[in-house]
Design a protein around this motif. Structure first.
Motif, PDB file in Angstrom:
ATOM      1  N   LEU A 356       9.881  -7.296  -5.334  1.00 21.76           N
ATOM      2  CA  LEU A 356       8.589  -6.979  -4.743  1.00 21.76           C
ATOM      3  C   LEU A 356       7.726  -6.249  -5.767  1.00 21.76           C
ATOM      4  CD1 LEU A 356       9.790  -5.794  -1.221  1.00 21.76           C
ATOM      5  CD2 LEU A 356       8.819  -8.020  -1.836  1.00 21.76           C
ATOM      6  N   TYR A 357       6.436  -6.559  -5.746  1.00 20.90           N
ATOM      7  CA  TYR A 357       5.518  -6.063  -6.762  1.00 20.90           C
ATOM      8  C   TYR A 357       4.297  -5.407  -6.120  1.00 20.90           C
ATOM      9  CZ  TYR A 357       8.067  -9.103 -10.018  1.00 20.90           C
ATOM     10  OH  TYR A 357       9.038  -9.705 -10.782  1.00 20.90           O
ATOM     11  N   TYR A 358       3.625  -4.618  -6.953  1.00 16.54           N
ATOM     12  CA  TYR A 358       2.326  -4.075  -6.575  1.00 16.54           C
ATOM     13  C   TYR A 358       1.261  -5.139  -6.785  1.00 16.54           C
ATOM     14  CZ  TYR A 358      -2.004  -1.339  -7.044  1.00 16.54           C
ATOM     15  OH  TYR A 358      -3.290  -0.869  -6.915  1.00 16.54           O
ATOM     16  N   ALA A 359       0.615  -5.537  -5.710  1.00 13.71           N
ATOM     17  CA  ALA A 359      -0.549  -6.419  -5.767  1.00 13.71           C
ATOM     18  C   ALA A 359      -1.760  -5.539  -5.468  1.00 13.71           C
ATOM     19  CB  ALA A 359      -0.433  -7.549  -4.747  1.00 13.71           C
ATOM     20  N   PRO A 360      -2.629  -5.262  -6.441  1.00 18.09           N
ATOM     21  CA  PRO A 360      -3.646  -4.214  -6.286  1.00 18.09           C
ATOM     22  C   PRO A 360      -4.579  -4.391  -5.096  1.00 18.09           C
ATOM     23  CG  PRO A 360      -3.439  -4.864  -8.590  1.00 18.09           C
ATOM     24  CD  PRO A 360      -2.629  -5.842  -7.792  1.00 18.09           C
ATOM     25  N   TRP A 361      -4.728  -5.598  -4.593  1.00 17.07           N
ATOM     26  CA  TRP A 361      -5.636  -5.857  -3.476  1.00 17.07           C
ATOM     27  C   TRP A 361      -4.912  -5.773  -2.137  1.00 17.07           C
ATOM     28  CZ3 TRP A 361      -5.300  -8.660  -7.949  1.00 17.07           C
ATOM     29  CH2 TRP A 361      -4.227  -9.561  -8.010  1.00 17.07           C
ATOM     30  N   ARG A 362      -3.618  -5.509  -2.158  1.00 15.08           N
ATOM     31  CA  ARG A 362      -2.830  -5.414  -0.932  1.00 15.08           C
ATOM     32  C   ARG A 362      -2.259  -4.007  -0.790  1.00 15.08           C
ATOM     33  NH1 ARG A 362      -1.622 -10.305   2.261  1.00 15.08           N
ATOM     34  NH2 ARG A 362       0.048  -8.974   3.028  1.00 15.08           N
ATOM     35  N   SER A 363      -2.029  -3.607   0.455  1.00 12.96           N
ATOM     36  CA  SER A 363      -1.418  -2.303   0.698  1.00 12.96           C
ATOM     37  C   SER A 363       0.089  -2.389   0.836  1.00 12.96           C
ATOM     38  CB  SER A 363      -2.009  -1.686   1.975  1.00 12.96           C
ATOM     39  OG  SER A 363      -3.390  -1.426   1.814  1.00 12.96           O
ATOM     40  N   ASP A 364       0.654  -3.612   0.869  1.00 16.00           N
ATOM     41  CA  ASP A 364       2.094  -3.792   1.023  1.00 16.00           C
ATOM     42  C   ASP A 364       2.676  -4.439  -0.231  1.00 16.00           C
ATOM     43  OD1 ASP A 364       0.634  -6.118   1.516  1.00 16.00           O
ATOM     44  OD2 ASP A 364       2.168  -6.971   2.816  1.00 16.00           O
ATOM     45  N   PRO A 365       3.959  -4.224  -0.521  1.00 19.05           N
ATOM     46  CA  PRO A 365       4.588  -4.886  -1.670  1.00 19.05           C
ATOM     47  C   PRO A 365       4.653  -6.391  -1.444  1.00 19.05           C
ATOM     48  CG  PRO A 365       5.886  -3.004  -0.913  1.00 19.05           C
ATOM     49  CD  PRO A 365       4.866  -3.271   0.139  1.00 19.05           C
ATOM     50  N   ARG A 366       4.511  -7.162  -2.540  1.00 19.47           N
ATOM     51  CA  ARG A 366       4.440  -8.615  -2.430  1.00 19.47           C
ATOM     52  C   ARG A 366       5.503  -9.278  -3.296  1.00 19.47           C
ATOM     53  NH1 ARG A 366       2.522 -10.776   1.511  1.00 19.47           N
ATOM     54  NH2 ARG A 366       1.468 -12.497   0.479  1.00 19.47           N
ATOM     55  N   PRO A 367       6.104 -10.379  -2.812  1.00 19.44           N
ATOM     56  CA  PRO A 367       7.016 -11.168  -3.649  1.00 19.44           C
ATOM     57  C   PRO A 367       6.218 -11.969  -4.669  1.00 19.44           C
ATOM     58  CG  PRO A 367       6.725 -12.219  -1.526  1.00 19.44           C
ATOM     59  CD  PRO A 367       5.984 -10.914  -1.461  1.00 19.44           C
ATOM     60  N   VAL A 368       6.920 -12.638  -5.585  1.00 14.24           N
ATOM     61  CA  VAL A 368       6.242 -13.273  -6.713  1.00 14.24           C
ATOM     62  C   VAL A 368       5.287 -14.365  -6.248  1.00 14.24           C
ATOM     63  CG1 VAL A 368       8.158 -14.897  -7.130  1.00 14.24           C
ATOM     64  CG2 VAL A 368       6.567 -14.327  -8.985  1.00 14.24           C
TER      65      VAL A 368
END
Length: 630
Positions: A356-368
């Protein structure tokens, strides 16, 4: 439908590179749309292998007519008027219905289950055939389902009510004059001219006022869909909405203005929009909600060509949102042809490690896969704002500068992480590298000082808040550090952090909307700030002061917020960011870079009876430890 030589959809490396940077040709876009049509035909054909057996096992008074008769009628309609069938199949909700039904029949349904009885979902195949026959003028008589008395005619609209029960059956009769929908409670006549509005008829509404280029595809959209039962990406079926004529005209004005803006400023985005988006589904949010923050929008793998969004506050925001959702449509279609990410690691039970990664436009962690979608979509939006800056002045230029500066930083950060993930295939790496190369060219672009400073503040705030919410250090390490703090000893080396998603800690973003409000309407922002200062909410007062650059008032607001809620990291992160960099003091860098360490140790100190230490003091103490693994 009928027997034709099979073709194979292929994407060349040149096309893949062009799509990555947003320069897909008309041929590339038509290829994606054609591939989705082929996928729909495959799904419909797969349904034929299951629906009749399911019908035999489904109890329904009067039985269920074989779906193969509906398939034969579709073929007959295509022979007489191929464009009629194409318009019906172009309705994105047809794919949504077909995929959901297929999953239901094969036992792989996920998400919210359908509220429709199985016989009704099976019967929608006959509604599909009836709509095509009506357009093509093929005489027929078909039994179709009615939900709350409303009959779905895909690609056209809804007829009724012709009954009062929640679920019932109706009959569609098609002859040379048109069609009629008969139910137990009434009937609705429909002429061959496909009326825009008539008693008992709720049509898909073609968007009026489009540019000539956009009107070329008028036969297959764009539509405003407030009626189709499968237009909702989560719940289905949905009853027709009650959007008034005035609000629908406002939607048309926004959409037509956005199309025209993109035709003028960004022809590549305009071409993608008119080729890939057929239906816009309005969300029921107030105009005031849209003015106060970003638009809520979404696309679905199950409904290629449909996007749903709340009403944007002007045509520029509408254009930006449509660029964003068109990019999702484009990538969804591309992923059905080219494997960019190995396996199904983003799905439950997938074979690839779900990092899981930081996606700057999202508040939740995101998979690839989610990170890839975000990078591609927001690279497109960033390019839009970059171009738009050269066409506007005044507050509109300030707003465009801010949006571009934010996305320049966010996409660069995210794509740098994306290209390192070993789940990317060779094609996926090529795709990501092309995006990275594109955004690298934005680094030297000049941005006005005010928007640039707000953008840096906003990006740093989102990054730190995400870490504070979703990363943590081991509890044992936090307790050892807390014991050292209480005893007055030096801090030991800081432990690494691990992702632990905490959706319960996510709050609505306030700084971004306030920054946009300040840049777009500075006088109104100042008036609103004065009113909020009298109401006394320390969090909101601090946010207004920070956006306005009033460090003293921001510090007071954040201090009151911290006192009221000592465990809320946004308060003390905001307090540090509101200060000029030269005045932040020791520990500020660690607090912003690794707030999860400060938060974890503060909690451990409080649990040990030591109260909550001042965040900056604790951060300065922790900062003396070395190394600082991330």
């Amino acid at each position: 439908m009928t027997d034709r030589p099979l073709d194979v959809h292929r994407v060349s490396r040149e096309s893949l590179r062009a799509m990555a940077v947003g320069d897909a040709s008309e041929g590339d876009l038509r290829l994606l749309r054609s591939a989705q049509r082929s996928q729909l035909l495959l799904v419909l054909r797969a349904l034929l292998d299951h629906v009749d057996d399911a019908a035999r096992r489904t109890r329904h008074p009067g039985g269920i007519t074989s779906v193969r008769s509906a398939w034969r009628l579709l073929c007959a309609a295509e022979d007489r008027a191929p464009e009629a069938v194409e318009t019906v199949l172009a309705d994105p909700t047809v794919m949504a219905w077909a995929l959901r039904l297929l999953r239901r029949l094969v036992g792989s349904a996920s998400g919210t289950p359908s509220a429709a009885p199985l016989w009704a979902e099976l019967g929608q195949f006959h509604a599909l055939a009836a709509s095509a026959a009506w357009r093509a003028g093929v005489p027929c008589v078909l039994r179709v389902p009615a939900h709350r008395g409303m009959v779905w005619l895909p690609g056209a609209g809804m007829a009724g009510p012709v009954a009062r029960r929640r679920w019932s059956e109706a009959v569609v009769r098609v002859d040379g004059e048109g069609a009629a929908v008969h139910g137990e409670g009434g009937q609705v006549p429909l002429s061959r001219s496909l009326p825009e509005g008539a008693p008992g008829w709720r049509p898909l509404r073609a968007v009026r006022g489009l540019t000539p280029a956009a009107q070329e595809a008028a036969g297959a959209g764009p539509w405003l869909d407030t009626v189709s039962p499968y237009r909702d990406f989560v719940r289905y079926p949905s009853a027709p909405g009650r959007t008034g004529e005035g609000r629908l005209r406002l939607w048309e004005s926004r959409l037509a203005g956005a199309h025209a803006l993109l035709e003028r400023e960004s022809p590549a985005d305009a071409a993608a929009l008119r080729t890939l988006v057929r239906a816009v589904v309005p969300r029921s949010l107030s105009l005031r909600t849209a003015e106060g923050g970003p638009v809520a929008s979404a696309s679905s793998l199950d409904a290629f060509g449909a996007v749903t969004l709340s009403l944007p506050y002007d045509e520029t925001q509408t254009a930006a949102v449509l660029v964003h959702e068109t990019r999702h449509q484009q990538l969804n279609a591309l992923l059905s042809l080219v494997e960019l990410v190995q396996g199904a690691g983003d799905e439950p039970g997938g074979t690839v490690d779900r990092r899981l990664y930081y996606a700057p436009w999202r508040s939740d962690p995101r998979p690839v896969r989610g990170l890839l979608h975000g990078v591609f979509a927001f690279a497109g939006v960033g390019r839009f704002w970059r171009t738009h800056r050269g066409h506007v002045t005044g507050t509109e230029r300030q707003r465009a500068d801010f949006e571009f500066a934010v996305l320049r930083e966010q996409v660069q950060e995210a794509v740098a992480v994306l290209v390192t993930d070993d789940a990317l295939t060779e094609a996926g790496r090529l795709f990501a590298d092309e995006i990275a190369g594109l955004v690298a060219t934005w680094r030297e672009d000049d941005v006005a000082a005010g928007p640039r400073a707000l953008a840096r503040h906003y990006c740093a705030l989102r990054r730190a808040l995400w870490r504070g919410r979703h990363l943590e250090i081991p509890p044992g390490a936090a307790q050892r550090l807390a014991a050292a703090w209480v005893a007055g000893h030096a801090a030991s080396a800081l432990p690494p952090s691990a992702v632990r998603p905490r959706p319960d800690l996510i709050r609505l973003d306030a700084f971004g909307p306030l920054a946009r409000f300040h840049l777009s309407s500075p006088a109104a922002f100042a008036r609103r700030r004065l009113r909020e200062e009298k109401q006394g909410d320390p969090a909101l007062r601090a946010g207004y002061a920070a956006v306005a650059g009033d460090a003293e008032q921001a510090a007071l607001g954040y201090a009151k917020w911290t006192a009221a809620d000592p465990q809320e990291p946004e308060a003390w992160i905001g307090a540090v960011l509101a200060l000029p960099e030269h005045a932040r003091g020791a520990g500020a860098a660690l607090l912003l870079d690794r707030p999860e360490v400060v938060a974890g140790v503060r909690r451990a100190v409080a649990a040990a009876g030591g109260g909550f230490p001042a965040p900056l003091d604790l951060a300065a103490w922790l900062d003396a430890a070395d190394p600082h693994p991330r």
